[in-house]
Enzyme design. Sequence first.
Site: not given
Length: 385
Positions: A302, A336
Site C-alpha cells: 500500500e 494516504c
Amino acid sequence: MDGLNCEALPVVLAVMAGGIALYLIMRKPTLRAILFELKAPAESQPGWCKGEILDAPGITVSDRPDLIQCFDPATGRLLGRVPATTLAEVDAKITRARHAQTAWAQTTFEQRRQVLRTLHEFVLANQREICQVACRDSGKTMIDATLGEVLTTAAKLQWTIKNGERVLCDENRDPGFMMMYKRARVVYQPRGVVAALVSWNYPFHNTIGPVISALFAGNSVVVKASEHVAWSMPYWEQMVRRALDVCGHSPELVQFVTGFADVGSAVTGSPEIDHITFIGSPEVGKLVMRAASANLTPVTLELGGKDCAVVFADSDMAQCVPVLMRSVIQNASQNCIGIERILVQDAKYEWFVKEMERRMRMVRVGAILDDEPNQVDCGAMVLSA
C-alpha cells in the site's frame, strides 16, 4: 372449522417447538468477549510535562545506536528511549511466532471471533486512552485519532467478526464440461507467519489492522512498526497479546519488532516469513519487493500517491470548500488519501484561492494534549520534511 383449528393447534405448537429446539441444537455457540484491563502509559495523559524538551528532536541517539529516541512531535518533549530489536531477537521472535501458529491454525472461526470481540470491546471501552496515546506519539488531534485510529479499527473488527468466516469458507467451483468427472474446490488455508511493516501516520490503526486479518485467517504475525512511533508500540502489542491470553491462546502469536532499516531488512529477507504487507512510500516498497524476491515471498504493498481534487465552477462551494479544507489539514496532511493538489476551473479559480487562503490563515496549530482542546485545529508533523 373452529373445531379443526383447535385440534390442529397442538400439532402446530409441537412443530414450532421442535423447530426451535432443532435451531438451538444446531446453532453454533457464541463465545462472548472477555473483559480485561490495561493501563495506558502515563505520558499519554493531558498536561503531562515530566520529559525534557529537546533542543533538536530526533529519533537517533549519537552515542547509542541501539536506542530509538521517542518524543512528542507537537512539543519536542522527550517520551523515552526504546531499545531497537537486535537481528538475533528478530529471528527468535519469528521462531516463537512459528511455534505458536501451529496450534492457532487448528482453532475454529468462533474461537478467533472471540479474540476479535474481546479486542473490540477493549477498544470501545478505552477509546479515549487509545486516542491520547496516538496523539502523544504522532502529534495528531483527538478528532483525527478518533476518526483515523479508533473508528477505522473498530469498523475493521466489526466487519471481520461478521464477514470473515464467509470470506474464508471453502468454495466449490464448476470444473467445466471437459472436466465434468472431477470436482473443483477452493480451500483457504493459513499461510503461517506473516509480516506487516507499517507507517507512522496512524500508529494504532496501521498496526492493528494487519494483525486483525492475520489472526482471523489462522496466522501468526510479526509487526515492524516505524521507528518514528516506537514509543506507543508496546501498548498496542500488550493490548493484542492480552486479548489472546484471556481467551486461552498463546500471546506469542503476535510479535512486535522495533528498529531502523536493518530490522526491516531482517524481516523482509527472512525465509521464515510467508507473506509481507507493507504500508509506506514507493521507494521503500521497491526495497521490500527486492528483499522478498530472494525467497519468493508474496507481498502486498500500500504505497503513497498524489491525490488530486477537481473543482468545477458550478460546484456547491458551501459544501466543497469545507470538505477540501478537512482533507488538506487532516492529520497535518500526513494521510494516504489526503488532498495534495486541487485543480479549479478558471471561472472560480481566483475566488477559490482567496477563500482557501482566508480559511488557512485561521487554522490553529498546536499540541492537543497540552493546549486547550478547542484551540487546536491541526496537529504536528511527524517528520520535519
